[in-house]
Write a protein that holds these residues in place. Structure first.
Motif, PDB file in Angstrom:
ATOM      1  N   LYS A  30       0.822  -1.217   0.000  1.00  0.00           N
ATOM      2  CA  LYS A  30       0.000   0.000   0.000  1.00  0.00           C
ATOM      3  C   LYS A  30       0.855   1.266   0.000  1.00  0.00           C
ATOM      4  O   LYS A  30       0.368   2.357  -0.318  1.00  0.00           O
ATOM      5  CB  LYS A  30      -0.942  -0.003   1.198  1.00  0.00           C
ATOM      6  N   PHE A  31       2.143   1.125   0.358  1.00  0.00           N
ATOM      7  CA  PHE A  31       3.070   2.260   0.295  1.00  0.00           C
ATOM      8  C   PHE A  31       3.769   2.352  -1.067  1.00  0.00           C
ATOM      9  O   PHE A  31       4.591   3.241  -1.280  1.00  0.00           O
ATOM     10  CB  PHE A  31       4.126   2.136   1.394  1.00  0.00           C
ATOM     11  N   GLY A  32       3.450   1.410  -1.992  1.00  0.00           N
ATOM     12  CA  GLY A  32       4.030   1.438  -3.331  1.00  0.00           C
ATOM     13  C   GLY A  32       5.347   0.695  -3.451  1.00  0.00           C
ATOM     14  O   GLY A  32       5.998   0.760  -4.510  1.00  0.00           O
ATOM     15  N   HIS A  33       5.760  -0.029  -2.417  1.00  0.00           N
ATOM     16  CA  HIS A  33       7.032  -0.755  -2.453  1.00  0.00           C
ATOM     17  C   HIS A  33       6.846  -2.143  -3.070  1.00  0.00           C
ATOM     18  O   HIS A  33       5.784  -2.756  -2.937  1.00  0.00           O
ATOM     19  CB  HIS A  33       7.607  -0.909  -1.045  1.00  0.00           C
ATOM     20  N   GLY A  34       7.901  -2.621  -3.716  1.00  0.00           N
ATOM     21  CA  GLY A  34       7.886  -3.991  -4.235  1.00  0.00           C
ATOM     22  C   GLY A  34       7.670  -4.102  -5.726  1.00  0.00           C
ATOM     23  O   GLY A  34       7.268  -5.154  -6.213  1.00  0.00           O
ATOM     24  N   ARG A  35       7.942  -3.020  -6.474  1.00  0.00           N
ATOM     25  CA  ARG A  35       7.870  -3.089  -7.937  1.00  0.00           C
ATOM     26  C   ARG A  35       9.272  -3.318  -8.505  1.00  0.00           C
ATOM     27  O   ARG A  35      10.246  -2.737  -8.009  1.00  0.00           O
ATOM     28  CB  ARG A  35       7.282  -1.812  -8.523  1.00  0.00           C
ATOM     29  N   PHE A  36       9.337  -4.149  -9.561  1.00  0.00           N
ATOM     30  CA  PHE A  36      10.624  -4.496 -10.158  1.00  0.00           C
ATOM     31  C   PHE A  36      10.505  -4.502 -11.675  1.00  0.00           C
ATOM     32  O   PHE A  36       9.455  -4.854 -12.226  1.00  0.00           O
ATOM     33  CB  PHE A  36      11.074  -5.892  -9.716  1.00  0.00           C
ATOM     34  N   VAL A  37      11.579  -4.121 -12.350  1.00  0.00           N
ATOM     35  CA  VAL A  37      11.681  -4.201 -13.806  1.00  0.00           C
ATOM     36  C   VAL A  37      13.054  -4.767 -14.142  1.00  0.00           C
ATOM     37  O   VAL A  37      14.057  -4.362 -13.540  1.00  0.00           O
ATOM     38  CB  VAL A  37      11.515  -2.825 -14.491  1.00  0.00           C
ATOM     39  N   GLY A  38      13.112  -5.690 -15.092  1.00  0.00           N
ATOM     40  CA  GLY A  38      14.413  -6.233 -15.459  1.00  0.00           C
ATOM     41  C   GLY A  38      14.336  -7.148 -16.664  1.00  0.00           C
ATOM     42  O   GLY A  38      13.259  -7.598 -17.067  1.00  0.00           O
ATOM     43  N   LEU A  39      15.498  -7.400 -17.253  1.00  0.00           N
ATOM     44  CA  LEU A  39      15.611  -8.301 -18.404  1.00  0.00           C
ATOM     45  C   LEU A  39      15.898  -9.717 -17.922  1.00  0.00           C
ATOM     46  O   LEU A  39      16.597  -9.925 -16.926  1.00  0.00           O
ATOM     47  CB  LEU A  39      16.734  -7.838 -19.335  1.00  0.00           C
ATOM     48  N   GLU A  40      15.356 -10.692 -18.655  1.00  0.00           N
ATOM     49  CA  GLU A  40      15.602 -12.107 -18.356  1.00  0.00           C
ATOM     50  C   GLU A  40      15.960 -12.829 -19.638  1.00  0.00           C
ATOM     51  O   GLU A  40      15.361 -12.570 -20.689  1.00  0.00           O
ATOM     52  CB  GLU A  40      14.369 -12.742 -17.722  1.00  0.00           C
ATOM     53  N   HIS A  41      16.931 -13.730 -19.567  1.00  0.00           N
ATOM     54  CA  HIS A  41      17.333 -14.456 -20.773  1.00  0.00           C
ATOM     55  C   HIS A  41      16.362 -15.600 -21.051  1.00  0.00           C
ATOM     56  O   HIS A  41      15.757 -16.161 -20.134  1.00  0.00           O
ATOM     57  CB  HIS A  41      18.765 -14.997 -20.630  1.00  0.00           C
ATOM     58  N   ILE A  42      16.214 -15.938 -22.341  1.00  0.00           N
ATOM     59  CA  ILE A  42      15.461 -17.116 -22.744  1.00  0.00           C
ATOM     60  C   ILE A  42      16.452 -18.178 -23.215  1.00  0.00           C
ATOM     61  O   ILE A  42      17.661 -18.007 -23.067  1.00  0.00           O
ATOM     62  CB  ILE A  42      14.422 -16.780 -23.840  1.00  0.00           C
ATOM     63  N   SER A  43      15.971 -19.273 -23.783  1.00  0.00           N
ATOM     64  CA  SER A  43      16.834 -20.420 -24.081  1.00  0.00           C
ATOM     65  C   SER A  43      17.946 -20.082 -25.072  1.00  0.00           C
ATOM     66  O   SER A  43      19.001 -20.708 -25.063  1.00  0.00           O
ATOM     67  CB  SER A  43      15.992 -21.583 -24.625  1.00  0.00           C
ATOM     68  N   THR A  44      17.728 -19.074 -25.929  1.00  0.00           N
ATOM     69  CA  THR A  44      18.750 -18.683 -26.909  1.00  0.00           C
ATOM     70  C   THR A  44      19.740 -17.663 -26.339  1.00  0.00           C
ATOM     71  O   THR A  44      20.631 -17.212 -27.054  1.00  0.00           O
ATOM     72  CB  THR A  44      18.073 -18.076 -28.152  1.00  0.00           C
ATOM     73  N   ASP A  45      19.562 -17.280 -25.088  1.00  0.00           N
ATOM     74  CA  ASP A  45      20.319 -16.246 -24.384  1.00  0.00           C
ATOM     75  C   ASP A  45      19.992 -14.840 -24.888  1.00  0.00           C
ATOM     76  O   ASP A  45      20.682 -13.881 -24.558  1.00  0.00           O
ATOM     77  CB  ASP A  45      21.833 -16.486 -24.441  1.00  0.00           C
ATOM     78  N   ASP A  46      18.955 -14.711 -25.698  1.00  0.00           N
ATOM     79  CA  ASP A  46      18.409 -13.384 -25.966  1.00  0.00           C
ATOM     80  C   ASP A  46      17.604 -12.972 -24.739  1.00  0.00           C
ATOM     81  O   ASP A  46      17.156 -13.812 -23.950  1.00  0.00           O
ATOM     82  CB  ASP A  46      17.527 -13.411 -27.221  1.00  0.00           C
ATOM     83  N   LYS A  47      17.399 -11.660 -24.583  1.00  0.00           N
ATOM     84  CA  LYS A  47      16.782 -11.142 -23.363  1.00  0.00           C
ATOM     85  C   LYS A  47      15.410 -10.533 -23.654  1.00  0.00           C
ATOM     86  O   LYS A  47      15.208  -9.887 -24.686  1.00  0.00           O
ATOM     87  CB  LYS A  47      17.674 -10.071 -22.714  1.00  0.00           C
ATOM     88  N   VAL A  48      14.490 -10.753 -22.728  1.00  0.00           N
ATOM     89  CA  VAL A  48      13.159 -10.155 -22.820  1.00  0.00           C
ATOM     90  C   VAL A  48      12.895  -9.374 -21.534  1.00  0.00           C
ATOM     91  O   VAL A  48      13.393  -9.714 -20.460  1.00  0.00           O
ATOM     92  CB  VAL A  48      12.059 -11.219 -23.024  1.00  0.00           C
ATOM     93  N   LEU A  49      12.111  -8.299 -21.670  1.00  0.00           N
ATOM     94  CA  LEU A  49      11.840  -7.419 -20.540  1.00  0.00           C
ATOM     95  C   LEU A  49      10.611  -7.901 -19.775  1.00  0.00           C
ATOM     96  O   LEU A  49       9.602  -8.298 -20.372  1.00  0.00           O
ATOM     97  CB  LEU A  49      11.613  -5.989 -21.031  1.00  0.00           C
ATOM     98  N   GLU A  50      10.701  -7.861 -18.452  1.00  0.00           N
ATOM     99  CA  GLU A  50       9.575  -8.225 -17.605  1.00  0.00           C
ATOM    100  C   GLU A  50       9.450  -7.212 -16.468  1.00  0.00           C
ATOM    101  O   GLU A  50      10.437  -6.626 -16.037  1.00  0.00           O
ATOM    102  CB  GLU A  50       9.749  -9.626 -17.017  1.00  0.00           C
ATOM    103  N   ALA A  51       8.229  -7.039 -16.012  1.00  0.00           N
ATOM    104  CA  ALA A  51       7.978  -6.220 -14.820  1.00  0.00           C
ATOM    105  C   ALA A  51       7.198  -7.084 -13.841  1.00  0.00           C
ATOM    106  O   ALA A  51       6.506  -8.025 -14.239  1.00  0.00           O
ATOM    107  CB  ALA A  51       7.182  -4.972 -15.195  1.00  0.00           C
ATOM    108  N   ARG A  52       7.326  -6.778 -12.569  1.00  0.00           N
ATOM    109  CA  ARG A  52       6.596  -7.557 -11.574  1.00  0.00           C
ATOM    110  C   ARG A  52       6.396  -6.749 -10.304  1.00  0.00           C
ATOM    111  O   ARG A  52       7.063  -5.730 -10.080  1.00  0.00           O
ATOM    112  CB  ARG A  52       7.292  -8.885 -11.294  1.00  0.00           C
TER     113      ARG A  52
END
Length: 704
Positions: A576-598
């Motif tokens: 409720k204070f807005g804490h705990g948001r994350f953004v970052g890249l993650e590799h897939i099986s080819t080692d290319d990277k995709v962006l995710e937020a959580r």
């Protein structure tokens, strides 16, 4: 004399069951059997090309209207395939209709049925295999029937030869359709529209080259147009939909046997419609052809069921990677299990499974803490004849996923908490156990090559010991969102076709990808995507105390809580204070990277607190070694190797290191930050009074 296509995704109607399904299929056989004498009668009023043109013009117009959304979603390559098949269909009806004009309707009905015998011979031949003895015996019996039929009524005529050629072309059509369209996301309605349009265009082109526009004028009046309407609306369009519904209420073998009565109806109706005589030799020939055809159907079906081609098994090695792979599964009456969320991909998979004739579909969801609308999912699954099952995986997720992740500080490269890497193994193992319980030999999910869920599901199912075939058809069968949405729209299910923000949720974390997150160089996360971390105004600061024992969270604010309850409380209290948001890249099986937020507010504060207690309780060298093990643990999980020897080794070592790590961490939380204001370890290594500590060290002579 049907013109429906075979292959692709069938347009959907509700299944017909039991006796009504059999009667419906028998009705189709009757209509198709009647088409030969009806066509014979129509040719008294118009030339062959005119009859073909009007028949397929009407079919093309109606089917194009019915399937306009699916046609719009069909890619250019699949349209080209439809045109190729339409050209073959044009050749079939050219030979067949000219043939029926030169021989009897009963001969046509019986000779054209030989395509059922020719088809498996061509199919096995292209696979470089000999057909089963039963199929060859059926073909031999049918050939004897042809000899008796043509010798008993007239000599073998050019018309008979044309019809026999049409039967060969029909067999080629079936085999070609199978090879061109297997696994392709083209509905049968769209394919039929493309084929009918191709036939109509080729026919009018040939007609104009031969005799001009004048030939299009027909003097037959009502009788001719009634025949055209019968051939177009009943023999093609109505039969198309009735067959699709009836097939799913019966079995493939039963349907084939009932459809095998088509030539019998043609033989019996010819004397009534066009006054053709019946003779004893023709009846004997008809009996031999029908017996040979039905025998071929039975033996070919038995061989396909009992002996899946070895090449397919070697290629699959237990994995499903396309819709074509699913087709090779032997008995479609056996239970098939598919992971089902109610989203576009899993709903389209149910759509295709029903189209392929699977009669015992189990759509399984596993609750790992996300909201599940069970009545809606049950209703959606039922539209495809599937049974919906929801398994409660929350406790398993906590014990097998979240607790080990907390101990391992499971953050991808230290950036953000793991989520689906933790839930996928639990979901896969529970669904695999359910599949084994009901005797299923086919287990499906919907992950594709660009998703790390693919190895996570596959490896977890394999490690669980599932003995059947498993995997995702979307690995090799690439179907766009537009194509899936268009296919489902034909039965009234509406999905957004545009690529949008895709979410995955469990009680530990909510994550998002795709859509506005596709481009890491320019992205915006819609605030409405977040639920746990939406700020609730200008809130006063609060204190929260987390208690641990052996590295496990056991209390919040002095109250003992189960971990599931503690996570829910902290998601609310911290989020409720807005804490705990994350953004970052993650590799897939080819080692290319995709962006995710959580968003994972509970995960953020729990792992932060545990790190403080570890630092307070453990030797520095132990912490450094543990952090190295943590990243190995994380990479094994992210790569889908949950439960591998390396993963187990790291898990055991991390749990051992945390023995005795206990105490509390108290935070002050406001809208800007959360910071500890108290760290109390049960086995502390920290200094509480530096002056006192220095005096004691000097007294012991430990300072030089």
């Amino acid at each position: 004399m049907d013109s429906g296509s075979s292959g692709g995704t069938l347009a959907r109607r509700q299944p017909i069951s039991g006796l009504w399904a059999d009667l419906a299929v028998l009705g189709i056989a009757f209509v198709w059997g009647a088409s030969y004498p009806v066509a014979k009668g129509a040719l008294l009023f118009a030339p062959v090309l005119v009859l073909i043109f009007y028949r397929f013009l009407i079919t093309a117009v109606v089917m194009s209207f019915v399937a306009h959304k699916e046609i719009a979603a069909t890619v250019r390559g699949d349209c080209a395939r439809g045109v190729v098949l339409g050209a073959i269909l044009f050749a079939i009806f050219l030979a067949e209709t000219y043939g029926v004009s030169l021989t009897s309707a009963s001969n046509t009905a019986l000779l054209i049925s030989l395509c059922v015998v020719f088809t498996p011979i061509f199919d096995y031949g292209l696979s470089r295999k000999l057909p089963p003895i039963g199929v060859l015996a059926g073909a031999g019996c049918s050939c004897l029937g042809v000899a008796a039929l043509t010798g008993g009524m007239t000599a073998f005529t050019f018309g008979d030869l044309l019809v026999l050629s049409a039967a060969v072309l029909r067999a080629i059509m079936v085999v070609t359709t199978k090879r061109l369209m297997a696994g392709r996301p083209v509905s049968s309605a769209a394919l039929t529209a493309l084929q009918a349009s191709t036939v109509a265009i080729l026919t009018i082109t040939l007609l104009l080259l031969q005799s001009g526009v004048s030939e299009l004028t027909v003097k037959g009046g009502g009788q001719f147009w009634a025949s055209v309407a019968f051939l177009s609306l009943l023999c093609t369009i109505a039969a198309f939909y009735v067959q699709n519904a009836a097939v799913r209420g019966s079995t493939p073998t039963r349907v084939n046997l009932l459809m095998g009565t088509e030539p019998l109806f043609g033989l019996l109706l010819a004397p009534i419609v066009v006054s053709e005589p019946l003779t004893f030799p023709s009846l004997c020939g008809a009996a031999l052809i029908i017996v040979g055809t039905i025998a071929g159907i039975i033996f070919e079906k038995e061989d396909r069921t009992m002996n899946i081609p070895a090449s397919s098994i070697n290629r699959l090695t237990g994995r499903i990677e396309s819709f074509e792979d699913i087709v090779t599964f032997g008995d479609h009456s056996k239970p098939v299990v598919t992971m089902f969320s109610g989203g576009l991909d899993s709903t389209y998979l149910l759509f295709r499974l029903q189209e392929l004739g699977f009669q015992n579909i189990n759509a399984v969801a596993v609750n790992v803490g996300e909201p599940i609308d069970q009545p809606l999912l049950k209703q959606t699954a039922a539209r495809f004849g599937a049974r919906f099952i929801c398994l409660d995986g929350r406790e398993a997720f906590i014990e097998r996923g979240v607790k080990p992740a907390i101990r391992a500080h499971a953050k991808y490269l230290g950036n953000y908490p793991l989520s689906s890497s933790l839930s996928r193994p639990v979901i896969a193992s529970m669904v695999a156990d359910h599949a084994a319980t009901i005797g299923s030999e086919l287990l499906l999910h919907t992950a594709n090559l660009s998703q790390n869920s693919l190895p996570r599901f596959n490896n977890s199912i394999k490690r669980r010991g599932f003995s059947g075939l498993f995997g995702s058809p979307y690995v090799q069968s690439v179907v766009s969102r537009q194509q899936k949405a268009a296919a489902l729209a034909t039965i009234g299910l509406t999905f957004l076709a545009d690529r949008k923000l895709s979410g995955d949720e469990n009680l530990w974390c909510r994550e998002f990808e795709s859509g506005p997150l596709d481009d890491p160089e320019s992205f915006v996360i819609p605030d409405q995507a977040f639920r746990w971390t939406r700020t609730k105004g200008n809130l006063p600061a609060e204190e929260i105390t987390l208690g641990f024992s052996d590295g496990d969270l056991v209390s919040v604010n002095g109250c003992d809580l189960a971990l599931m309850e503690a996570i829910a409380l902290l998601n609310e209290a911290v989020g409720k204070f807005g804490h705990g948001r994350f953004v970052g890249l993650e590799h897939i099986s080819t080692d290319d990277k995709v962006l995710e937020a959580r968003e994972a507010p509970a995960a953020a504060i729990i792992m932060d607190a545990l790190r403080h207690l570890e630092t307070a309780s453990l030797p520095t060298a132990t912490i450094i070694l543990k952090q190295g093990l943590e990243q190995t643990w994380v990479q094994e999980a992210v790569s889908g190797n949950w439960g591998s020897p390396s993963h187990k080794l790291c898990d055991s070592a991390i749990a051992s290191a945390l023995e005795g790590v206990a105490g509390t961490v108290t935070y002050v939380i406001d809208s800007h930050r959360f910071l500890p204001c108290s760290i109390i370890a049960h086995n502390p290594r920290y200094i509480r009074d530096r002056d006192l500590w220095e005096d004691r060290r000097r007294a012991r002579g430990l300072f030089k």
